[in-house]
Design a protein around this motif. Structure first.
Motif, mmCIF file in Angstrom:
data_model
loop_
_atom_site.group_PDB
_atom_site.id
_atom_site.type_symbol
_atom_site.label_atom_id
_atom_site.label_comp_id
_atom_site.label_asym_id
_atom_site.label_seq_id
_atom_site.Cartn_x
_atom_site.Cartn_y
_atom_site.Cartn_z
ATOM 1 N N GLU A 144 113.370 -26.439 38.687
ATOM 2 C CA GLU A 144 112.363 -25.848 39.562
ATOM 3 C C GLU A 144 111.238 -25.170 38.789
ATOM 4 N N PHE A 145 111.459 -24.873 37.504
ATOM 5 C CA PHE A 145 110.440 -24.156 36.745
ATOM 6 C C PHE A 145 109.122 -24.923 36.677
ATOM 7 N N CYS A 146 109.186 -26.245 36.635
ATOM 8 C CA CYS A 146 107.960 -27.040 36.534
ATOM 9 C C CYS A 146 107.098 -26.925 37.801
ATOM 10 N N HIS A 147 107.707 -26.445 38.895
ATOM 11 C CA HIS A 147 106.953 -26.266 40.136
ATOM 12 C C HIS A 147 106.501 -24.823 40.327
ATOM 13 N N ARG A 148 106.813 -23.982 39.381
ATOM 14 C CA ARG A 148 106.410 -22.584 39.469
ATOM 15 C C ARG A 148 105.219 -22.339 38.547
ATOM 16 N N ASN A 149 104.580 -21.202 38.733
ATOM 17 C CA ASN A 149 103.321 -20.939 38.039
ATOM 18 C C ASN A 149 103.503 -20.019 36.828
ATOM 19 N N PHE A 150 104.625 -20.152 36.138
ATOM 20 C CA PHE A 150 104.857 -19.324 34.949
ATOM 21 C C PHE A 150 104.087 -19.888 33.756
ATOM 22 N N PRO B 286 96.542 -8.843 30.382
ATOM 23 C CA PRO B 286 96.827 -9.809 31.459
ATOM 24 C C PRO B 286 98.299 -10.226 31.581
ATOM 25 N N TRP B 287 99.206 -9.532 30.899
ATOM 26 C CA TRP B 287 100.604 -9.938 30.924
ATOM 27 C C TRP B 287 101.285 -9.480 32.207
ATOM 28 N N ARG B 288 102.055 -10.401 32.789
ATOM 29 C CA ARG B 288 102.860 -10.108 33.972
ATOM 30 C C ARG B 288 104.260 -10.671 33.735
ATOM 31 N N HIS C 136 98.582 -13.972 22.686
ATOM 32 C CA HIS C 136 97.427 -13.309 23.290
ATOM 33 C C HIS C 136 96.197 -14.201 23.185
ATOM 34 N N LEU C 137 95.602 -14.497 24.324
ATOM 35 C CA LEU C 137 94.432 -15.374 24.350
ATOM 36 C C LEU C 137 93.170 -14.520 24.427
ATOM 37 N N ALA C 138 92.377 -14.545 23.369
ATOM 38 C CA ALA C 138 91.153 -13.732 23.320
ATOM 39 C C ALA C 138 90.179 -14.186 24.403
ATOM 40 N N ASN C 139 89.477 -13.217 24.998
ATOM 41 C CA ASN C 139 88.447 -13.480 26.010
ATOM 42 C C ASN C 139 89.003 -14.216 27.222
ATOM 43 N N ASN C 140 90.307 -14.101 27.435
ATOM 44 C CA ASN C 140 90.920 -14.747 28.600
ATOM 45 C C ASN C 140 91.537 -13.654 29.457
ATOM 46 N N THR C 141 91.008 -13.489 30.669
ATOM 47 C CA THR C 141 91.484 -12.429 31.562
ATOM 48 C C THR C 141 92.480 -12.952 32.592
ATOM 49 N N ASN C 142 92.791 -14.261 32.538
ATOM 50 C CA ASN C 142 93.753 -14.814 33.484
ATOM 51 C C ASN C 142 95.137 -14.219 33.233
ATOM 52 N N GLU C 143 95.864 -14.003 34.302
ATOM 53 C CA GLU C 143 97.196 -13.433 34.161
ATOM 54 C C GLU C 143 98.115 -14.390 33.419
ATOM 55 N N GLN C 144 98.879 -13.846 32.495
ATOM 56 C CA GLN C 144 99.858 -14.614 31.733
ATOM 57 C C GLN C 144 101.256 -14.247 32.256
#
Length: 496
Positions: free
Chosen positions: A428-434, A415-417, A385-393
């Motif tokens: 292919e994972f390195c080209h994805r936004n996970f 922000p967890w998805r 959990h990243l404090a003060n970070n609202t970016n989707e994880q």
């Protein structure tokens, strides 16, 4: 107060004992596996998505064969008051998983109570007491009774059938088995057949009346499951007929592994019954009344043994009857323990009880370590959990992890998805936004292994103390995207 509390314990003490053990298993091992995935996800969706069917998990991941929603609906309704309170208190959804499993456990143990009361009325209080002791010693029955498997839903109805059988309500017993066969597990037909034949041979029922009553109940059950499940699956459907066709006609179940014909008798029953296994055989010899109860269940297992794919949960419904026979033998041994020959049997029984307790403890410890993915996601939520970070994880969960502990109940809020997209090549994972990956691979290009979760591998015997060791090995690896500086700048346990 004393008389009231004494009356309460006298009436419900056995239920509190079995319920406490079962609840302990739920709290210590709350996660579920792939065999339970349909009903777990269905309960989650009923409780959290309600009438929004398009959001239901089974439409995206239907599984190999469809299953009925009836069991999930019953359990979800039972657990809904707690879920309502949980939402008001903003508790994590994992508490919802505990709630539905507790609700299921109450239902199953309630049906077992009904059977136990008939045991007491027919065989006496001592037999009832030993029935409870033997059940408490067995890991699998109380561990499984809270697990939302189709087998366990059927098991609850089978307990009602056993209770009706002991009461002499033979048609009610057959109707219970028809309900279980049509709606929850078609393989309960293998128990319905021997039991119905026993009733006919003993002239407890007439063939013509049985056909009239049973066909009517079967048609009602078919109508019920088709009505409910056609709505939920969005197509005309009788789930257990498709399961029957897949497993029995096509014999596709063998694709999930096979065992020899004798496996239930040489592996599954000894592990599930423990001390009750030799005792139930002795009970058949000591009390001639027992044979008429054991024989149909024995033939049920023989018929099931002809199917190549075997699992212990398939025959869990046989355990109460075998425990009844074992309890009768244990009572006879206990009552005659002061006589020379019986004293030897009594000492052997005490030794087997202690051995069974040890086996149950070891099996529980192994099961605790057998859901590595659930522990992985829990630790990721806490550490990542990243404090003060609202970016989707974004967390990708591979099929192995989804099958070994992770369900929708394990997910948390923004922000967890989460993604369970399948068949993504590793390169292919390195080209994805996970942001994170939870999977069974130690190395993934473009990602750094942040920490691992060990899981149960095998049991190792050794000379010394303790004589039994649980061997664990890394099962699940949690990776972080190397492009994400917020993730890379954090301190992680690392991967050995």
């Amino acid at each position: 107060m004393a008389p009231k509390s004494s009356t309460f314990l006298k009436r419900y003490g056995y239920d509190l004992l079995l319920g406490s053990i079962s609840a302990f298993y739920v709290i210590m091992v709350p996660y579920t596996k792939v065999e339970e995935s349909f009903n777990v996800q269905a309960m989650h969706d009923i409780l959290f998505h309600r009438h929004h069917l398009d959001n239901y998990d089974h439409l995206e991941f239907p599984g190999v064969v469809p299953r009925t929603f009836i069991g999930a609906l019953i359990v979800s309704i039972s657990a809904s008051p707690f879920i309502f309170a949980m939402n008001l208190l903003h508790l994590p959804k994992i508490y919802g998983l505990v709630a539905v499993r507790m609700a299921l456990g109450c239902i199953i143990l309630g049906t077992l109570r009904f059977f136990r009361l008939q045991v007491r009325d027919k065989f006496g209080k001592h037999v009832e007491a030993f029935f409870v002791i033997l059940t408490a010693l067995q890991f699998h029955l109380l561990f499984y009774c809270t697990r939302p498997l189709p087998n366990i839903l059927a098991f609850g109805v089978v307990n009602l059938a056993y209770g009706c059988w002991l009461k002499g309500n033979f048609f009610a017993a057959l109707n219970c088995l028809i309900f279980a066969s049509v709606i929850f597990r078609c393989d309960m037909l293998l128990l319905l057949g021997p039991l119905g034949l026993t009733f006919l041979l003993m002239k407890s029922i007439s063939l013509w009346e049985a056909l009239i009553r049973c066909i009517g109940v079967a048609l009602l059950c078919i109508g019920l499951t088709m009505l409910v499940d056609s709505i939920m699956w969005k197509r005309i459907l009788w789930p257990e007929f498709e399961v029957f066709w897949f497993n029995s006609v096509l014999n596709r179940s063998s694709e999930w592994g096979t065992h020899s014909f004798h496996w239930y008798f040489t592996s599954a029953l000894p592990r599930s019954l423990l001390v009750a296994y030799p005792l139930f055989l002795l009970g058949v010899l000591l009390d001639r009344r027992v044979l008429s109860f054991v024989l149909p269940v024995f033939f049920f297992i023989i018929l099931y043994s002809k199917l190549p794919h075997k699992e212990l949960r398939f025959i869990i419904s046989s355990v109460p009857i075998f425990n009844l026979s074992a309890a009768i033998a244990a009572t006879r041994i206990y009552n005659n323990r002061k006589k020379t020959f019986w004293k030897l049997l009594y000492l052997i029984m005490l030794g087997l009880i202690l051995f069974s307790l040890g086996c149950t403890i070891i099996t529980f410890m192994a099961s605790y370590e057998n859901y590595p993915s659930g522990h992985a996601l829990k630790d990721l939520h806490q550490i990542g959990h990243l404090a003060n970070n609202t970016n989707e994880q974004w967390v990708h969960i591979d099929p192995f992890s989804a099958m070994n502990g992770i369900s929708r109940f394990c997910e948390t809020e923004i922000p967890w998805r989460y993604s369970k997209e399948e068949e993504i090549p590793l390169e292919e994972f390195c080209h994805r936004n996970f942001t994170f990956l939870i999977n069974e691979h130690r190395n993934v290009d473009g990602f750094k292994c942040l920490f691992t979760i060990n899981g149960f591998s095998r049991i190792r015997l050794q000379i010394g103390f303790p004589p039994v060791l649980l061997v664990k090995e890394p099962k699940v690896f949690i990776h972080g995207n190397m492009k994400n500086k917020d993730v890379m700048n954090r301190n992680w346990p690392g991967c050995s």
